[in-house]
Write a protein that holds these residues in place. Sequence first.
Motif, PDB file in Angstrom:
ATOM      1  N   PRO A 252       0.807  -1.227   0.000  1.00 47.92           N
ATOM      2  CA  PRO A 252       0.000   0.000   0.000  1.00 47.92           C
ATOM      3  C   PRO A 252       0.837   1.272   0.000  1.00 47.92           C
ATOM      4  O   PRO A 252       0.470   2.251  -0.656  1.00 47.92           O
ATOM      5  CB  PRO A 252      -0.833  -0.133   1.278  1.00 47.92           C
ATOM      6  N   GLU A 253       1.971   1.272   0.718  1.00 51.54           N
ATOM      7  CA  GLU A 253       2.794   2.484   0.772  1.00 51.54           C
ATOM      8  C   GLU A 253       3.313   2.849  -0.614  1.00 51.54           C
ATOM      9  O   GLU A 253       3.311   4.031  -1.000  1.00 51.54           O
ATOM     10  CB  GLU A 253       3.964   2.298   1.739  1.00 51.54           C
ATOM     11  N   ALA A 254       3.749   1.851  -1.378  1.00 52.44           N
ATOM     12  CA  ALA A 254       4.271   2.126  -2.716  1.00 52.44           C
ATOM     13  C   ALA A 254       3.172   2.616  -3.648  1.00 52.44           C
ATOM     14  O   ALA A 254       3.387   3.527  -4.466  1.00 52.44           O
ATOM     15  CB  ALA A 254       4.926   0.864  -3.288  1.00 52.44           C
ATOM     16  N   VAL A 255       1.997   2.031  -3.531  1.00 56.00           N
ATOM     17  CA  VAL A 255       0.875   2.452  -4.375  1.00 56.00           C
ATOM     18  C   VAL A 255       0.470   3.882  -4.050  1.00 56.00           C
ATOM     19  O   VAL A 255       0.304   4.723  -4.951  1.00 56.00           O
ATOM     20  CB  VAL A 255      -0.322   1.493  -4.205  1.00 56.00           C
ATOM     21  N   MET A 256       0.324   4.191  -2.762  1.00 52.62           N
ATOM     22  CA  MET A 256      -0.082   5.549  -2.364  1.00 52.62           C
ATOM     23  C   MET A 256       0.981   6.567  -2.783  1.00 52.62           C
ATOM     24  O   MET A 256       0.656   7.663  -3.254  1.00 52.62           O
ATOM     25  CB  MET A 256      -0.303   5.640  -0.856  1.00 52.62           C
ATOM     26  N   ALA A 257       2.255   6.201  -2.620  1.00 48.12           N
ATOM     27  CA  ALA A 257       3.323   7.128  -2.978  1.00 48.12           C
ATOM     28  C   ALA A 257       3.313   7.418  -4.474  1.00 48.12           C
ATOM     29  O   ALA A 257       3.470   8.575  -4.910  1.00 48.12           O
ATOM     30  CB  ALA A 257       4.679   6.557  -2.561  1.00 48.12           C
ATOM     31  N   GLY A 258       3.124   6.397  -5.281  1.00 49.10           N
ATOM     32  CA  GLY A 258       3.079   6.598  -6.716  1.00 49.10           C
ATOM     33  C   GLY A 258       1.891   7.423  -7.145  1.00 49.10           C
ATOM     34  O   GLY A 258       2.015   8.333  -7.994  1.00 49.10           O
ATOM     35  N   TYR A 259       0.737   7.142  -6.553  1.00 48.68           N
ATOM     36  CA  TYR A 259      -0.464   7.890  -6.900  1.00 48.68           C
ATOM     37  C   TYR A 259      -0.366   9.333  -6.425  1.00 48.68           C
ATOM     38  O   TYR A 259      -0.734  10.266  -7.152  1.00 48.68           O
ATOM     39  CB  TYR A 259      -1.687   7.192  -6.298  1.00 48.68           C
ATOM     40  N   ASP A 260       0.147   9.534  -5.220  1.00 51.53           N
ATOM     41  CA  ASP A 260       0.285  10.898  -4.693  1.00 51.53           C
ATOM     42  C   ASP A 260       1.256  11.721  -5.538  1.00 51.53           C
ATOM     43  O   ASP A 260       1.039  12.921  -5.772  1.00 51.53           O
ATOM     44  CB  ASP A 260       0.755  10.859  -3.241  1.00 51.53           C
ATOM     45  N   ALA A 261       2.333  11.097  -6.012  1.00 50.37           N
ATOM     46  CA  ALA A 261       3.277  11.820  -6.872  1.00 50.37           C
ATOM     47  C   ALA A 261       2.621  12.228  -8.184  1.00 50.37           C
ATOM     48  O   ALA A 261       2.846  13.333  -8.701  1.00 50.37           O
ATOM     49  CB  ALA A 261       4.501  10.947  -7.137  1.00 50.37           C
TER      50      ALA A 261
END
Length: 344
Positions: free
Chosen positions: A321-330
Motif C-alpha cells: 500500500p505504501e508504494a501504491v499511495m506514494a506513486g499515486y500521490d506523486a
Amino acid sequence: MSLQSRDRNRAGQYAAAAGLTLLGSAAGLVAWSRLLVNRHMPLPPALPGRHERIISRRAGALSLYSAGEADGVPLLLIHSINAAANAYEVRPLYLHYRGRRPVYALDLPGFGFSDRSRRRYTPRLMVEAIHAAVDEIRQRHGGCVIDALALSLSASFLARASLECSDAYRSLALISPTGFDAQLSGEGPPDGHRGRDWLRDALDRPPFGRPLFDALVTRPSMRFFLQKTFGSPDIDEDLLNYDYASAHQPGAEHAPWCFIAGHLFPTDTTRLYEQLRLPVWMVHGVRGDFVDYRLVPRVADRPNWRVETLPTGAFPHFEQPEAVMAGYDAFLAQLGAPSARRPG
C-alpha cells in the motif's frame, strides 16, 4: 440374443445409470444448497464512515460509502468485477485517503449493498452507475471535478464514463486494468459486450442457478481464486472473509453469472484507453494470472499517461500500500488545482 443386441442393452443400461447418477447429484446439490448453505450471512458495511443508498433511474439502487469531512478534490473508488466483488476491495485506499480529502467508494450494481436483482448486467449498466455516483458527489461539492480510481475490469467502465462526461473528471487511476492483454483487448463495436445470452440463461435459472453459484463460492474455491489474483498463497484473510459473506447474500449470483457468460466484458476496451485525454495513472503487478499487459506500449509513451509496475499480484494496494499511495500521490501532485465546474 445377438452380441449387438447385448451391447445396445448394456449401452442403454449405462446411459440410464449415468442419467440417474446425474439426477441424483443435481438433487443432492440443490438439497445441500437449500438446507446447509447460509444465504443470509451478516454483512456489515465494508468501509467506515457514511453508508447510504442512492437511487439511480438507469442503474437502480446503489450503495455509496463516503468520508467527506476533509477539504480537497473528491476521490471516487470503484472495485473490480468477480464472483464476490464489493467495496472492501478498495479498503486500503479508502482508509488512507479519508481525513485527507473527500473519499467515496461505490458498490457497483449486483454487488455489495447495491441492487442485486436478476437482470442482465452489462458494461452500459456499470457506466450508468458510475455516472450516477459522480453526479451525486459533484452535487455535494459544488460541482467541482473529481479524481476517480478503478480496479481491473472496472477500469474499462470508468474509461467510458469519463469519455462520456470528461468535464466531470480531473484524472483517472487504473489498478491492474483489464484490456491490455491478448484475450480481452478490444477493438470491436463501441459500447458492446461479449455476452452469450444462452449461457447466462442456462446458468442463472432456477432451480440450479443458485446451487451452482453456492458451489462456486465455497471458502476453498474463493481462496483458490484469490491466490491466483495475488499470485501467492499469502492473501488478505480479511478480504476473503468479507468476500465470502458478501457472496452469501440474496441475489448474489445474478451479476457473477453475467460476468461468467461474458456480458460484463466490453468489446472495445483498448480503443477506450487510447481515446483518453485526461491525465491517467496506471499501476500493475507481475505475479499471478493477470500479468499480460502486452498492449500497454500503445499508451505508455503518451504525455497524459503514467504507467508503473510493482513486484506484486493484481491487488498491489493490499500487498504494497505504501508504494501504491506514494506513486499515486506523486502523480496527483503534478496536476494543477482544478477549477470548479458545474454539472452541465
